[in-house]
Write a protein that holds these residues in place. Sequence first.
Motif, PDB file in Angstrom:
ATOM      1  N   HIS A  90       0.894  -1.441   0.368  1.00 13.55           N
ATOM      2  CA  HIS A  90       0.020   0.233   0.154  1.00 13.55           C
ATOM      3  C   HIS A  90       0.644   1.554  -0.065  1.00 13.55           C
ATOM      4  O   HIS A  90       0.510   2.261  -0.816  1.00 13.55           O
ATOM      5  CB  HIS A  90      -0.704   0.490   1.346  1.00 13.55           C
ATOM      6  CG  HIS A  90      -1.394   1.154   1.365  1.00 13.55           C
ATOM      7  ND1 HIS A  90      -3.127   1.766   0.407  1.00 13.55           N
ATOM      8  CD2 HIS A  90      -1.960   2.438   2.349  1.00 13.55           C
ATOM      9  CE1 HIS A  90      -3.383   2.502   0.553  1.00 13.55           C
ATOM     10  NE2 HIS A  90      -2.506   3.439   2.046  1.00 13.55           N
ATOM     11  N   GLN A  91       2.039   1.409   1.306  1.00 18.56           N
ATOM     12  CA  GLN A  91       2.823   1.924   0.960  1.00 18.56           C
ATOM     13  C   GLN A  91       3.683   2.717  -0.600  1.00 18.56           C
ATOM     14  O   GLN A  91       4.183   3.764  -1.210  1.00 18.56           O
ATOM     15  CB  GLN A  91       3.778   2.326   1.343  1.00 18.56           C
ATOM     16  CG  GLN A  91       3.188   2.407   3.000  1.00 18.56           C
ATOM     17  CD  GLN A  91       4.553   2.150   4.278  1.00 18.56           C
ATOM     18  OE1 GLN A  91       5.526   1.275   4.194  1.00 18.56           O
ATOM     19  NE2 GLN A  91       4.568   2.871   5.521  1.00 18.56           N
ATOM     20  N   GLU A  92       4.490   1.377  -1.364  1.00 18.41           N
ATOM     21  CA  GLU A  92       4.500   1.403  -2.317  1.00 18.41           C
ATOM     22  C   GLU A  92       3.895   2.358  -4.127  1.00 18.41           C
ATOM     23  O   GLU A  92       3.738   2.939  -3.788  1.00 18.41           O
ATOM     24  CB  GLU A  92       5.271   0.044  -3.176  1.00 18.41           C
ATOM     25  CG  GLU A  92       6.156   0.086  -2.855  1.00 18.41           C
ATOM     26  CD  GLU A  92       7.120  -1.489  -3.152  1.00 18.41           C
ATOM     27  OE1 GLU A  92       6.939  -1.981  -4.049  1.00 18.41           O
ATOM     28  OE2 GLU A  92       7.567  -2.389  -2.395  1.00 18.41           O
ATOM     29  N   GLU A  93       2.843   2.009  -3.352  1.00 17.00           N
ATOM     30  CA  GLU A  93       1.182   2.523  -4.363  1.00 17.00           C
ATOM     31  C   GLU A  93       0.908   3.785  -3.775  1.00 17.00           C
ATOM     32  O   GLU A  93       1.024   4.638  -5.074  1.00 17.00           O
ATOM     33  CB  GLU A  93       0.040   1.110  -3.781  1.00 17.00           C
ATOM     34  CG  GLU A  93      -1.048   1.891  -5.141  1.00 17.00           C
ATOM     35  CD  GLU A  93      -2.424   1.790  -4.687  1.00 17.00           C
ATOM     36  OE1 GLU A  93      -3.804   2.065  -5.674  1.00 17.00           O
ATOM     37  OE2 GLU A  93      -2.573   0.625  -3.694  1.00 17.00           O
ATOM     38  N   GLN A  94       0.853   4.139  -2.704  1.00 19.90           N
ATOM     39  CA  GLN A  94       1.083   5.460  -2.783  1.00 19.90           C
ATOM     40  C   GLN A  94       1.786   6.180  -3.132  1.00 19.90           C
ATOM     41  O   GLN A  94       2.009   7.704  -3.518  1.00 19.90           O
ATOM     42  CB  GLN A  94       0.407   6.058  -1.017  1.00 19.90           C
ATOM     43  CG  GLN A  94      -0.528   5.158  -0.519  1.00 19.90           C
ATOM     44  CD  GLN A  94      -2.115   5.840  -1.320  1.00 19.90           C
ATOM     45  OE1 GLN A  94      -2.113   7.275  -1.512  1.00 19.90           O
ATOM     46  NE2 GLN A  94      -3.020   5.518  -1.829  1.00 19.90           N
ATOM     47  N   LEU A  95       3.093   6.451  -2.889  1.00 21.69           N
ATOM     48  CA  LEU A  95       4.304   7.041  -3.145  1.00 21.69           C
ATOM     49  C   LEU A  95       4.346   6.738  -4.591  1.00 21.69           C
ATOM     50  O   LEU A  95       4.525   8.107  -4.999  1.00 21.69           O
ATOM     51  CB  LEU A  95       5.659   5.393  -2.439  1.00 21.69           C
ATOM     52  CG  LEU A  95       6.315   6.339  -3.058  1.00 21.69           C
ATOM     53  CD1 LEU A  95       6.678   8.374  -2.337  1.00 21.69           C
ATOM     54  CD2 LEU A  95       8.221   6.178  -1.988  1.00 21.69           C
ATOM     55  N   GLY A  96       3.963   5.956  -5.170  1.00 16.97           N
ATOM     56  CA  GLY A  96       3.949   6.097  -6.659  1.00 16.97           C
ATOM     57  C   GLY A  96       3.235   6.565  -7.388  1.00 16.97           C
ATOM     58  O   GLY A  96       3.391   7.440  -8.278  1.00 16.97           O
ATOM     59  N   ARG A  97       1.604   6.359  -6.374  1.00 15.49           N
ATOM     60  CA  ARG A  97       1.297   7.844  -7.296  1.00 15.49           C
ATOM     61  C   ARG A  97       1.124   8.981  -7.263  1.00 15.49           C
ATOM     62  O   ARG A  97       1.506  10.254  -7.633  1.00 15.49           O
ATOM     63  CB  ARG A  97      -0.421   7.587  -6.574  1.00 15.49           C
ATOM     64  CG  ARG A  97      -0.994   6.641  -6.886  1.00 15.49           C
ATOM     65  CD  ARG A  97      -2.260   6.630  -6.180  1.00 15.49           C
ATOM     66  NE  ARG A  97      -3.131   5.156  -6.620  1.00 15.49           N
ATOM     67  CZ  ARG A  97      -4.001   4.615  -6.072  1.00 15.49           C
ATOM     68  NH1 ARG A  97      -4.788   5.580  -5.152  1.00 15.49           N
ATOM     69  NH2 ARG A  97      -4.910   3.728  -6.613  1.00 15.49           N
ATOM     70  N   TRP A  98       2.265   9.492  -5.800  1.00 17.68           N
ATOM     71  CA  TRP A  98       2.708  10.957  -5.828  1.00 17.68           C
ATOM     72  C   TRP A  98       3.663  11.140  -6.973  1.00 17.68           C
ATOM     73  O   TRP A  98       4.458  12.132  -6.776  1.00 17.68           O
ATOM     74  CB  TRP A  98       3.089  11.110  -3.936  1.00 17.68           C
ATOM     75  CG  TRP A  98       1.891  11.096  -3.416  1.00 17.68           C
ATOM     76  CD1 TRP A  98       1.488  10.543  -2.242  1.00 17.68           C
ATOM     77  CD2 TRP A  98       1.262  12.420  -2.770  1.00 17.68           C
ATOM     78  NE1 TRP A  98       1.113  10.830  -1.536  1.00 17.68           N
ATOM     79  CE2 TRP A  98       0.096  12.293  -2.073  1.00 17.68           C
ATOM     80  CE3 TRP A  98       0.829  13.684  -4.057  1.00 17.68           C
ATOM     81  CZ2 TRP A  98      -0.912  13.417  -1.290  1.00 17.68           C
ATOM     82  CZ3 TRP A  98       0.096  14.637  -3.231  1.00 17.68           C
ATOM     83  CH2 TRP A  98      -0.672  13.884  -1.966  1.00 17.68           C
ATOM     84  N   VAL A  99       4.701  10.869  -7.236  1.00 18.65           N
ATOM     85  CA  VAL A  99       5.576  10.626  -7.990  1.00 18.65           C
ATOM     86  C   VAL A  99       4.985  10.685  -9.024  1.00 18.65           C
ATOM     87  O   VAL A  99       5.813  11.475  -9.631  1.00 18.65           O
ATOM     88  CB  VAL A  99       6.793   9.481  -8.042  1.00 18.65           C
ATOM     89  CG1 VAL A  99       7.827   8.805  -9.220  1.00 18.65           C
ATOM     90  CG2 VAL A  99       7.019   8.632  -6.747  1.00 18.65           C
TER      91      VAL A  99
END
Length: 216
Positions: A90-99
């Motif tokens: 979930h954290q990877e997904e959220q960070l990827g969206r912000w990137v």
Amino acid sequence: MVVWPLLILLVFFPAALLGVWGRLAFPGLEKADQIMPLMLQTLPGGVAAVVITAALAALMSTADSQLLTASSLVTRDLVVTLFRRQLSPHQEEQLGRWVVLGIGLASFAIALNPPGLIVEIATWSFQGNAMLFPILIAGLYWKRATRAGAVAGALVSSGLTLGWLSGLLPRAWTGGWLPVIPAVVIGSGVLIGVSLLTQPPKEQVTAYYEEGPWGE
């Protein structure tokens, strides 16, 4: 993965032909960015609409792939691998969206006030991509390629290309070629030489060539 580097030559070849044909069709053209619009004017309306739609579709496909790739590089290669931060899915997904959002906004800001003609921007970007081509070919097809050789070749070719493009190195040293061509040739020689002087990891070579894509 193994065949794609060869197929990409066929994909880009028609794009290069468009530039050549446009130069012949409009020899007095001052701005190369106008080649496609002028060539489309010579086509029937329906055909031109299909060509424009296909070009926009290709643009969108490339853009979203680059955004997703950049997002993966930041989350997995930088944060997880380099900085050794453990992230949940979930954290990877959220960070990827912000990137993705950040890169998209930065790209939009640059597009509002582009630094130069599309040709100038493409010249820098495509020459940057071309510098990675020998490393890609060596990594996929040459068992003796090593990490040290790839890094050395990339540093040499990148340094030469940036030096020539920025004017720090005399353009006469290129022999009249685009800077990337002699840079890639020299960088390839460095890659081969350093690889022959160092040893590749046997376990990875075995896993790739005997148990991986080549083994299959």
